[in-house]
Design a protein around this motif. Structure first.
Motif, PDB file in Angstrom:
ATOM      1  N   GLU A 126       1.396  -0.857  -0.158  1.00 15.19           N
ATOM      2  CA  GLU A 126       0.098   0.234   0.222  1.00 15.19           C
ATOM      3  C   GLU A 126       1.108   1.140  -0.169  1.00 15.19           C
ATOM      4  OE1 GLU A 126      -3.777   1.997   2.366  1.00 15.19           O
ATOM      5  OE2 GLU A 126      -3.005  -0.262   3.114  1.00 15.19           O
ATOM      6  N   LEU A 127       1.791   1.257   0.537  1.00 13.31           N
ATOM      7  CA  LEU A 127       2.903   2.190   0.592  1.00 13.31           C
ATOM      8  C   LEU A 127       3.809   2.131  -0.141  1.00 13.31           C
ATOM      9  CD1 LEU A 127       4.322   4.635   2.622  1.00 13.31           C
ATOM     10  CD2 LEU A 127       5.372   2.948   3.099  1.00 13.31           C
ATOM     11  N   GLU A 128       4.073   1.570  -1.050  1.00 15.32           N
ATOM     12  CA  GLU A 128       4.837   2.112  -2.716  1.00 15.32           C
ATOM     13  C   GLU A 128       4.231   2.352  -3.443  1.00 15.32           C
ATOM     14  OE1 GLU A 128       7.216  -0.379  -6.241  1.00 15.32           O
ATOM     15  OE2 GLU A 128       5.165  -1.748  -4.834  1.00 15.32           O
ATOM     16  N   ASN A 129       2.714   1.524  -3.805  1.00 17.17           N
ATOM     17  CA  ASN A 129       1.639   2.566  -4.725  1.00 17.17           C
ATOM     18  C   ASN A 129       1.176   4.029  -4.201  1.00 17.17           C
ATOM     19  OD1 ASN A 129       1.080  -0.151  -5.935  1.00 17.17           O
ATOM     20  ND2 ASN A 129      -0.660  -0.561  -4.454  1.00 17.17           N
ATOM     21  N   THR A 130       0.750   4.286  -2.513  1.00 15.37           N
ATOM     22  CA  THR A 130       0.524   5.289  -2.492  1.00 15.37           C
ATOM     23  C   THR A 130       1.839   6.712  -2.770  1.00 15.37           C
ATOM     24  OG1 THR A 130      -0.750   5.138  -0.387  1.00 15.37           O
ATOM     25  CG2 THR A 130      -0.018   6.692  -0.467  1.00 15.37           C
ATOM     26  N   ILE A 131       2.900   6.236  -2.825  1.00 13.57           N
ATOM     27  CA  ILE A 131       3.709   6.443  -3.340  1.00 13.57           C
ATOM     28  C   ILE A 131       3.699   6.290  -4.938  1.00 13.57           C
ATOM     29  CG2 ILE A 131       6.376   6.545  -3.877  1.00 13.57           C
ATOM     30  CD1 ILE A 131       6.343   5.605  -0.251  1.00 13.57           C
ATOM     31  N   ASN A 132       3.816   6.031  -5.187  1.00 15.45           N
ATOM     32  CA  ASN A 132       3.607   6.230  -6.956  1.00 15.45           C
ATOM     33  C   ASN A 132       2.492   7.201  -7.328  1.00 15.45           C
ATOM     34  OD1 ASN A 132       5.574   4.743  -7.988  1.00 15.45           O
ATOM     35  ND2 ASN A 132       4.576   2.848  -7.195  1.00 15.45           N
ATOM     36  N   GLU A 133       1.184   6.694  -6.496  1.00 16.54           N
ATOM     37  CA  GLU A 133       0.014   7.960  -6.770  1.00 16.54           C
ATOM     38  C   GLU A 133       0.522   9.575  -6.318  1.00 16.54           C
ATOM     39  OE1 GLU A 133      -3.469   6.425  -4.789  1.00 16.54           O
ATOM     40  OE2 GLU A 133      -2.677   3.955  -5.657  1.00 16.54           O
ATOM     41  N   ASN A 134       1.145   9.565  -6.004  1.00  9.10           N
ATOM     42  CA  ASN A 134       1.449  10.843  -5.363  1.00  9.10           C
ATOM     43  C   ASN A 134       2.544  11.526  -6.085  1.00  9.10           C
ATOM     44  OD1 ASN A 134      -0.563  11.965  -2.672  1.00  9.10           O
ATOM     45  ND2 ASN A 134      -0.766   9.845  -3.027  1.00  9.10           N
ATOM     46  N   ILE A 135       3.720  10.969  -6.491  1.00 11.98           N
ATOM     47  CA  ILE A 135       4.744  11.069  -7.111  1.00 11.98           C
ATOM     48  C   ILE A 135       4.829  11.651  -8.174  1.00 11.98           C
ATOM     49  CG2 ILE A 135       7.426  11.720  -7.026  1.00 11.98           C
ATOM     50  CD1 ILE A 135       6.962  10.699  -3.889  1.00 11.98           C
ATOM     51  N   ARG A 136       3.925  10.761  -9.168  1.00 12.66           N
ATOM     52  CA  ARG A 136       3.517  10.679 -10.735  1.00 12.66           C
ATOM     53  C   ARG A 136       3.823  11.671 -11.052  1.00 12.66           C
ATOM     54  NH1 ARG A 136      -0.862   8.165 -12.243  1.00 12.66           N
ATOM     55  NH2 ARG A 136      -0.345   6.353 -10.251  1.00 12.66           N
ATOM     56  N   ASN A 137       3.330  12.903 -10.752  1.00 14.15           N
ATOM     57  CA  ASN A 137       2.706  13.865 -11.699  1.00 14.15           C
ATOM     58  C   ASN A 137       4.314  15.068 -11.067  1.00 14.15           C
ATOM     59  OD1 ASN A 137       0.713  13.438 -12.936  1.00 14.15           O
ATOM     60  ND2 ASN A 137      -0.772  13.815 -11.147  1.00 14.15           N
ATOM     61  N   ILE A 176       4.544  11.468   2.711  1.00 20.07           N
ATOM     62  CA  ILE A 176       3.724  10.161   3.067  1.00 20.07           C
ATOM     63  C   ILE A 176       3.835   8.510   4.023  1.00 20.07           C
ATOM     64  CG2 ILE A 176       3.045   8.347   1.012  1.00 20.07           C
ATOM     65  CD1 ILE A 176       3.024  10.879  -1.196  1.00 20.07           C
ATOM     66  N   SER A 177       5.162   8.915   3.865  1.00 19.56           N
ATOM     67  CA  SER A 177       5.373   7.183   4.736  1.00 19.56           C
ATOM     68  C   SER A 177       4.924   7.893   6.742  1.00 19.56           C
ATOM     69  CB  SER A 177       7.100   7.036   4.850  1.00 19.56           C
ATOM     70  OG  SER A 177       7.390   6.539   3.731  1.00 19.56           O
ATOM     71  N   ARG A 178       5.112   8.569   6.814  1.00 18.39           N
ATOM     72  CA  ARG A 178       5.112   8.794   8.294  1.00 18.39           C
ATOM     73  C   ARG A 178       3.979   9.156   8.315  1.00 18.39           C
ATOM     74  NH1 ARG A 178       7.576  14.254  10.520  1.00 18.39           N
ATOM     75  NH2 ARG A 178       9.529  13.578  10.272  1.00 18.39           N
ATOM     76  N   LYS A 179       2.764   9.315   7.809  1.00 19.52           N
ATOM     77  CA  LYS A 179       1.570   9.620   7.891  1.00 19.52           C
ATOM     78  C   LYS A 179       1.361   7.935   7.494  1.00 19.52           C
ATOM     79  CE  LYS A 179      -2.597  11.501   5.850  1.00 19.52           C
ATOM     80  NZ  LYS A 179      -3.591  12.303   7.654  1.00 19.52           N
ATOM     81  N   LYS A 180       1.604   7.150   6.817  1.00 22.04           N
ATOM     82  CA  LYS A 180       1.196   5.904   6.627  1.00 22.04           C
ATOM     83  C   LYS A 180       1.447   4.867   8.048  1.00 22.04           C
ATOM     84  CE  LYS A 180      -0.181   1.557   4.597  1.00 22.04           C
ATOM     85  NZ  LYS A 180      -1.016   1.492   4.938  1.00 22.04           N
TER      86      LYS A 180
END
Length: 189
Positions: A126-137, A176-180
């Protein structure tokens, strides 16, 4: 003398059970004709978290030095509490011997950032997916993520033109990581 133009650094980090550590050092700036060796030993409990980053610049750009160093060798070795290897990574860059602008090395970019996130298995996907979604742009960088062996963590490689842009992405990853992982907010100040 010509034989003394080297520097080395050993970093040892131990994170015990149920602990959380972020280690985000300043960038590495290799001087002209320098040889730099860095060894990072990570001892990270399977039930704890370490977020560690490295940024490698092309050199003292303000002094018109760009990829004029001889060698930069970065070795990162991570074990768990039972001395089992979680991952091992070696990076060797020799600008005078390699064409760094080639596709597959650096291409158009000059700055290389790496973030290692070592945390519990249940958070990894889930963390990897969230990082990818948020940094893609992110406009100023190119990046990629990989899950480390045995789902023991995530490695994120960031390529950019400016150090500040790479740091901005690292800080976003921290947020992102600290929140997760902790349910806590993040501020650079």
């Amino acid at each position: 003398s010509i034989n003394s133009n080297y520097a080395s650094q050993n970093v040892n980090i131990t994170v015990d059970v149920n602990c959380y550590l972020e280690y985000i050092p300043d960038q590495i700036i290799p001087f002209k004709n320098s040889r730099y060796y860095q060894k990072v030993n990570l001892n990270i409990h399977n039930n704890s978290t370490l977020i560690y980053s490295e940024i490698l610049t092309p050199g003292r750009v303000a002094m018109e030095e760009s990829f004029e160093y001889d060698i930069c060798y970065l070795r990162t070795h991570c074990k768990n509490q039972d001395k089992k290897i979680r991952f091992l990574e070696n990076t060797k860059i020799e600008p005078k011997k390699q064409r760094l602008e080639d596709f597959g090395i650096l291409g158009e970019y000059k700055i290389v950032g790496t973030v290692y996130i070592l945390t519990t298995k249940e958070d990894i996907i889930e963390l990897e997916n969230t990082i990818n979604e948020n940094i893609r742009n992110s406009d100023c960088v190119s990046f990629g993520t990989s899950i480390l062996p045995d789902e023991s963590g995530i490695i994120i490689r960031i390529l950019g033109e400016k150090t500040d842009g790479v740091f901005d992405v690292i800080f976003k990853i921290l947020e992102i990581s600290r929140k997760k992982i902790l349910g806590a907010s993040f501020s650079k100040t």
